[in-house]
Scaffold this motif. Structure first.
Motif, mmCIF file in Angstrom:
data_model
loop_
_atom_site.group_PDB
_atom_site.id
_atom_site.type_symbol
_atom_site.label_atom_id
_atom_site.label_comp_id
_atom_site.label_asym_id
_atom_site.label_seq_id
_atom_site.Cartn_x
_atom_site.Cartn_y
_atom_site.Cartn_z
ATOM 1 N N TYR A 1 -5.694 6.756 5.050
ATOM 2 C CA TYR A 1 -5.026 5.544 4.600
ATOM 3 C C TYR A 1 -6.020 4.660 3.855
ATOM 4 O O TYR A 1 -7.216 4.650 4.168
ATOM 5 N N GLU B 1 -0.681 -0.362 3.492
ATOM 6 C CA GLU B 1 -1.570 0.681 3.976
ATOM 7 C C GLU B 1 -1.007 1.998 3.447
ATOM 8 O O GLU B 1 0.000 2.504 3.942
ATOM 9 N N TYR C 1 -0.849 5.883 2.418
ATOM 10 C CA TYR C 1 -1.301 7.215 2.841
ATOM 11 C C TYR C 1 -1.483 8.111 1.626
ATOM 12 O O TYR C 1 -0.664 8.108 0.701
ATOM 13 N N LYS D 1 4.425 8.832 4.657
ATOM 14 C CA LYS D 1 3.685 8.130 5.703
ATOM 15 C C LYS D 1 3.185 6.751 5.280
ATOM 16 O O LYS D 1 2.427 6.115 6.012
ATOM 17 N N SER D 2 3.603 6.296 4.097
ATOM 18 C CA SER D 2 3.224 4.948 3.642
ATOM 19 C C SER D 2 4.328 3.959 4.012
ATOM 20 O O SER D 2 5.478 4.108 3.584
#
Length: 294
Positions: free
Chosen positions: A14, A25, A27, A79-80
């Motif tokens: 990240y 944040e 990914y 995953k962000s």
């Protein structure tokens, strides 16, 4: 204790990115076996998808000899997460050109990437043109996959209609945009990735793609292709950006280079990586050659 022999060379991390006061944040995955002095290549996925589309590119040992690959999950994708410093659930998500351009520049700056190559498909392909327009001094090259001067009709209320299963709709459309050289497994895998997107996100992506984006006629500013080498790539089976349309678009930008990929569609990097690489290697080698001479 891990068995090193079972681990791949792909590593996920990240990075903190700020865009117009919004904090993210983000990914991303990178090829950890890459030459530390390699040229950075930043990869942007299509609407409603994530960085997994570039997995084969990340795993390519030949690519790692010369390039450091960064495959990003756009905020709200994969995953962000959405922004960490605002009540994101109280607003409708709409991806805008201004935010998208700034985000990509700030992501690269957050990792201190120097003169990276940019490569993106679909919404990422459209972004590639704007990066070449607005930041030719920052990116050594922009590889725009499936760009088109205007792409109306995709931003639509039925993506989020209670009587429509958005995941199933996205799955079917994604499957149908693949080319003849795409295996059934790769068609379904890419469609499966696409079907995992959160509610409202794919339509929000398509706001940029279908509502904000318009570079027809005199709306296309001059691009300094001597400073930022621009490639415009289209798959033979991509009905959203047919090769003849993309070629005509490219001809309006002096110095841009057009490539048609036979047998491939809208998602060449995941449809058939081996075939995609045949075209991509020529492009990357040309960029390295042109940039070194410049």
């Amino acid at each position: 204790m891990t068995n090193e022999g079972n681990l791949t060379s792909v590593v996920g991390r990240y990075v903190k990115v700020e865009v117009f006061g919004e904090q993210y944040e983000v990914y991303f995955e990178t090829n950890a076996n890459a030459n530390p002095n390699g040229i950075p290549v930043v990869c942007q996925h299509t609407a409603g998808n994530d960085g997994r589309q570039f997995r084969d590119f990340l795993l390519d040992e030949e690519i790692a000899k010369e390039f450091i690959v960064f495959a990003i999950d756009l905020p709200r994708h994969g995953k962000s997460d959405p922004p960490v410093n605002k009540e994101f659930w109280k607003e409708e998500y709409k991806l805008t050109r201004k935010w998208f351009v700034e985000y990509m520049v700030q992501f690269c700056k957050s990792l201190n990437l120097e003169n990276p190559i940019y490569m993106g498909a679909a919404i990422g392909g459209q972004l590639g043109i704007y990066l070449a327009i607005e930041h030719p001094e920052f990116f050594r090259s922009s590889i725009a996959i499936s760009p088109i001067d205007i792409s109306p009709g995709f931003y639509h209320e039925w993506w989020d209609h209670p009587q429509v299963n958005g995941s199933d709709a996205g799955y079917a459309i994604t499957y149908g945009l693949c080319g003849s050289l795409t295996s059934e497994r790769q068609k379904h895998l890419n469609a499966w990735y696409n079907s995992q997107i959160a509610p409202g996100v794919i339509n929000g992506d398509l706001y940029f793609y279908s509502i904000e984006h318009d570079l027809r006629g005199e709306k296309l500013p001059q691009i300094d292709t001597d400073e930022c080498i621009l490639y415009m790539i289209s798959g033979e089976y991509d009905y959203t950006a047919l090769p003849d349309k993309v070629k005509a678009y490219s001809e309006r930008i002096p110095g841009s280079k057009f490539v048609e990929m036979k047998g491939l569609g809208h998602y060449p990097m995941i449809e058939n990586y081996k075939k995609f690489k045949e075209y991509l290697e020529v492009v990357l080698n040309d960029i390295v050659k042109e940039y070194s001479h410049g």
